[in-house]
Design a protein around this motif. Structure first.
Motif, PDB file in Angstrom:
ATOM      1  N   ARG A 122       4.178  10.027  -7.629  1.00 27.02           N
ATOM      2  CA  ARG A 122       4.521  10.622  -6.343  1.00 27.02           C
ATOM      3  C   ARG A 122       3.409  11.579  -5.918  1.00 27.02           C
ATOM      4  O   ARG A 122       2.947  12.388  -6.720  1.00 27.02           O
ATOM      5  CB  ARG A 122       5.840  11.373  -6.446  1.00 27.02           C
ATOM      6  CG  ARG A 122       6.994  10.421  -6.748  1.00 27.02           C
ATOM      7  CD  ARG A 122       8.275  11.134  -7.060  1.00 27.02           C
ATOM      8  NE  ARG A 122       8.824  11.732  -5.860  1.00 27.02           N
ATOM      9  CZ  ARG A 122       9.685  12.730  -5.869  1.00 27.02           C
ATOM     10  NH1 ARG A 122      10.092  13.244  -7.030  1.00 27.02           N
ATOM     11  NH2 ARG A 122      10.160  13.218  -4.762  1.00 27.02           N
ATOM     12  N   CYS A 123       3.006  11.487  -4.668  1.00 25.21           N
ATOM     13  CA  CYS A 123       1.971  12.388  -4.138  1.00 25.21           C
ATOM     14  C   CYS A 123       2.533  13.796  -4.030  1.00 25.21           C
ATOM     15  O   CYS A 123       3.745  14.016  -4.144  1.00 25.21           O
ATOM     16  CB  CYS A 123       1.460  11.887  -2.782  1.00 25.21           C
ATOM     17  SG  CYS A 123       2.670  11.987  -1.451  1.00 25.21           S
ATOM     18  N   SER A 124       1.668  14.757  -3.787  1.00 24.19           N
ATOM     19  CA  SER A 124       2.093  16.154  -3.742  1.00 24.19           C
ATOM     20  C   SER A 124       3.093  16.400  -2.614  1.00 24.19           C
ATOM     21  O   SER A 124       4.023  17.185  -2.777  1.00 24.19           O
ATOM     22  CB  SER A 124       0.883  17.083  -3.592  1.00 24.19           C
ATOM     23  OG  SER A 124       0.169  16.766  -2.406  1.00 24.19           O
ATOM     24  N   SER A 125       2.955  15.711  -1.488  1.00 22.23           N
ATOM     25  CA  SER A 125       3.896  15.893  -0.371  1.00 22.23           C
ATOM     26  C   SER A 125       5.279  15.402  -0.739  1.00 22.23           C
ATOM     27  O   SER A 125       6.294  16.060  -0.459  1.00 22.23           O
ATOM     28  CB  SER A 125       3.409  15.152   0.867  1.00 22.23           C
ATOM     29  OG  SER A 125       2.186  15.677   1.305  1.00 22.23           O
ATOM     30  N   CYS A 126       5.359  14.239  -1.362  1.00 22.01           N
ATOM     31  CA  CYS A 126       6.662  13.675  -1.732  1.00 22.01           C
ATOM     32  C   CYS A 126       7.288  14.397  -2.914  1.00 22.01           C
ATOM     33  O   CYS A 126       8.514  14.467  -3.030  1.00 22.01           O
ATOM     34  CB  CYS A 126       6.517  12.180  -2.039  1.00 22.01           C
ATOM     35  SG  CYS A 126       6.130  11.181  -0.584  1.00 22.01           S
ATOM     36  N   ALA A 127       6.463  14.933  -3.804  1.00 21.35           N
ATOM     37  CA  ALA A 127       6.971  15.625  -4.979  1.00 21.35           C
ATOM     38  C   ALA A 127       7.511  17.008  -4.632  1.00 21.35           C
ATOM     39  O   ALA A 127       8.314  17.562  -5.384  1.00 21.35           O
ATOM     40  CB  ALA A 127       5.880  15.742  -6.033  1.00 21.35           C
ATOM     41  N   ALA A 128       7.080  17.541  -3.475  1.00 19.13           N
ATOM     42  CA  ALA A 128       7.504  18.913  -3.098  1.00 19.13           C
ATOM     43  C   ALA A 128       8.967  18.946  -2.678  1.00 19.13           C
ATOM     44  O   ALA A 128       9.580  18.043  -2.278  1.00 19.13           O
ATOM     45  CB  ALA A 128       6.636  19.422  -1.956  1.00 19.13           C
TER      46      ALA A 128
END
Length: 128
Positions: A122-128
């Motif tokens: 998961r990219c940082s945007s989705c993981a946030a």
């Protein structure tokens, strides 16, 4: 009249670069058909094959899609981080991995033609 191969490659790269997500060959074909209704799937597949052979695009083997190359990979390994939620792809230079990969295959005398590493998460945007 047929387009020269370089013009066709530029067309396909333009489509890939205009999209912020990986594209399948048929998605690319649909975009190209808007201005060129007679273009056929084999033309797109041949062009994508040429672009990947030249290192100007990458085929994401696990999801059967393509992205434009954003790094120089001479004596390197493209590491493609693929977000399973939004589909974003980050390209990283995995040059430090090359000696380790060679050490893995040297004992069996396997002759490597190309290296591509895909990482799913998961990219940082989705993981946030």
């Amino acid at each position: 009249m047929r387009k020269p191969a370089t013009a066709r490659q530029d067309d396909v790269l333009s489509v890939l670069k205009a999209c912020d997500r990986p594209m399948t060959a048929y998605q690319i074909l649909e975009r190209l058909q808007a201005s060129e209704p007679d273009i056929a799937p084999p033309t797109v597949y041949r062009t994508l094959s040429s672009l990947t052979d030249q290192g100007r695009a990458h085929r994401l083997e696990s999801i059967r899609a393509f992205v434009p190359c954003t790094c120089s990979h001479q004596n390197s390994v493209p590491v493609l981080a693929i977000c399973g939620d939004c589909g974003a792809v980050e390209e990283h230079d995995g040059g430090e991995l090359l000696p380790m990969l060679d050490r893995l295959t040297d004992p069996s005398q396997f002759r490597t033609e190309r290296h591509i590493v895909e990482i799913h998460g998961r990219c940082s945007s989705c993981a946030a």
